[in-house]
Every structure is written in C-alpha cells, then in structure tokens.
Design an enzyme around this catalytic site. Structure first.
Site, PDB file in Angstrom:
ATOM      1  N   ARG A  50       0.851  -1.192   0.000  1.00  0.00           N
ATOM      2  CA  ARG A  50       0.000   0.000   0.000  1.00  0.00           C
ATOM      3  C   ARG A  50       0.887   1.243   0.000  1.00  0.00           C
ATOM      4  NH1 ARG A  50      -4.274  -1.931   4.738  1.00  0.00           N
ATOM      5  NH2 ARG A  50      -5.153  -3.717   3.611  1.00  0.00           N
ATOM      6  N   ASP A  52       2.450   4.867  -0.301  1.00  0.00           N
ATOM      7  CA  ASP A  52       1.886   6.160   0.074  1.00  0.00           C
ATOM      8  C   ASP A  52       1.849   7.135  -1.093  1.00  0.00           C
ATOM      9  OD1 ASP A  52       1.531   5.399   2.729  1.00  0.00           O
ATOM     10  OD2 ASP A  52       3.510   6.111   3.334  1.00  0.00           O
ATOM     11  N   ARG A 197      11.109   4.748   4.918  1.00  0.00           N
ATOM     12  CA  ARG A 197      11.297   6.196   4.968  1.00  0.00           C
ATOM     13  C   ARG A 197      11.891   6.646   6.304  1.00  0.00           C
ATOM     14  NH1 ARG A 197       5.608   8.544   3.390  1.00  0.00           N
ATOM     15  NH2 ARG A 197       6.664  10.483   4.018  1.00  0.00           N
TER      16      ARG A 197
END
Length: 259
Positions: A50, A52, A197
C-alpha cells in the site's frame, strides 16, 4: 473465473498512493477503472504494498478475479491502452486460485534516493529527496548495517500501523552514490508502515553527524520511535520488486531468504 496476477510500474507523483480513497485519485482506482472499461466487470484488485502518496513502483504486484477471455499473456497490453502514461502494466499472467498478492509476499526490495548537491535537480525532484548538506556515506553504510538481521523494528514504524508483530528481517541494506544521487537499497521479508522512509531519514541524520550507528542500535533495542530519525519524504521511495515462493513472472524467492 480465473485469478490474474499483474506486475505494475507507476510514477506516484500525481496520486494519493496505491489504495483507493474517498478524497484522492489512486493507482488502484485507475487500474480498476481500466479493467471495467476493458472487461465490463466491476473488479477489485489487491496490491502487495500500500504505497503512500508520491511513492513510486517498478514492481508492484496485484491480483484480481475475472471472467475475461483475453489471453493472460496479452492482457497487460490491452489494459495499458486504458491507462494514463504514468501507470503501466509490465506483465500479466494466470495465478493459482489461492494466490494473494499481499499475504503471500515473502520479501520486498525498495530503493530510497537522495539528491545531494548545493541545488535541487529539475529532473530528479519527483524521484528523490533533496539534501543540500554533505553526507558521510561511510557512516551511513555503518548505520545501514545495524538494521541488517532480524530485529523488533517498532522504533521505525509510524503510528497507525495495524501490524500484528513488529519483528522483521532485513537481508541487505546498501548505500551507494553515483554523481549527486545517493541510493539506499534495502531488501527484507517485510516492512512496517513508513519503515523504509524512517530508516532513510535516520541514515540522513547519521550522514550529517546528527546521529551515530550506536544511536540506531540503542533505538532498536529500546523500541522508542523518538530515538530514530525523521520520516524521509515520499518521492524518494521506489518499490522495485515483490518476491514470492511460487514462480511469479519468472522469478522465485528461496526459502532461506536469498533474493
């Protein structure tokens, strides 16, 4: 009714991420719309990751069920005629009936890119995070090495995750530089919400001398998110590949985690 498997490449700049949302256009919505135009069926697709808003993919994998008679090896060509140029289906094939793109994934490969110069790049601005300060690559590699192995990665997980366990295994984490572009290349058996990240932001801090590799080790041991670095910007992240034990698009993941 057959189960199909897609390999998908997309530039995430214009999208609110992979997963369908009420208030933003997403990659999933675009592909489902294209499938309806092509087959006349209202089809829901399930992706392996999923991603971002702003995150890119070279090897996203998704599955769906359909009664279409289009040959599976030609489906990707037909589907691309209904998609915008920033989304491409790279391959399509029949999958086993119980194949699940998300739950059967055994590993993923991500790259986070940093543009390191005294000015940002007009070309790379949507595909890297701009960092003007000089970065110590040797220190960053030392920091990346701390992440390698099996750990509780609670400290590199953003709030809002629904993960049942925060234990993951990182197989490799390499830091390299070509010109002004630094690449953080990481492979693991799974990743928590914003994990790559946060690791990237942490290594940027290490490269600037704001943190040390020992700080990473301490944060992993304590599980405290506040001891890790910031969450790096989304546009620097690319999902390169998803790995499965079953043969998918001619590739396979060894059970020992060797990719």
């Amino acid at each position: 009714m057959n189960r199909f498997r897609l390999k998908i490449e997309y530039d995430g700049t214009a999208y609110g991420g992979w997963q369908r949302q009420k208030n933003a256009m997403t990659v999933q919505e675009k592909i489902e719309k294209a499938l309806f135009e092509l087959t006349g069926e209202k089809i829901g697709i399930t992706g392996a990751s999923r991603t971002d808003s702003g995150v890119h993919a070279l090897g996203q994998v998704a599955h769906f069920d359909s009664e279409t008679k289009i040959p599976p090896e030609k489906l990707f060509l037909a589907l691309n005629t209904h998609l915008p140029p920033d989304i491409r289906i790279a391959a399509s094939e029949i999958a086993q009936d119980d194949f699940h793109a998300r739950f059967m994934a055994k590993g993923k490969h991500y790259t986070y890119r940093i543009y390191n110069d005294n000015h940002n790049s007009a070309i790379m601005r949507n595909y890297s995070m701009y960092v003007p300060h000089k970065l110590d690559l040797n220190a960053m590699q030392e920091g990346a090495n701390v992440f390698v192995g099996t750990h509780d990665f609670k400290s590199v997980m953003a709030a809002g995750s629904s993960a049942k366990t925060t234990v993951r295994t990182i197989y490799s984490f390499n830091v390299s530089k070509e010109g002004n572009l630094i690449a953080l290349d990481v492979k693991g058996n799974g990743f928590l919400y914003n994990m790559v990240r946060i690791m990237a932001g942490t290594l940027i801090n290490v490269g600037q001398g704001k943190m040390s590799p020992n700080d990473i080790k301490n944060a992993l041991e304590t599980g405290e998110r506040t001891l890790m670095g910031f969450t790096a910007e989304p546009q620097g992240l690319t999902l390169n590949e998803v790995y499965y034990n079953c043969p998918c698009f001619g590739k396979n993941l060894d059970m020992n985690g060797q990719m």
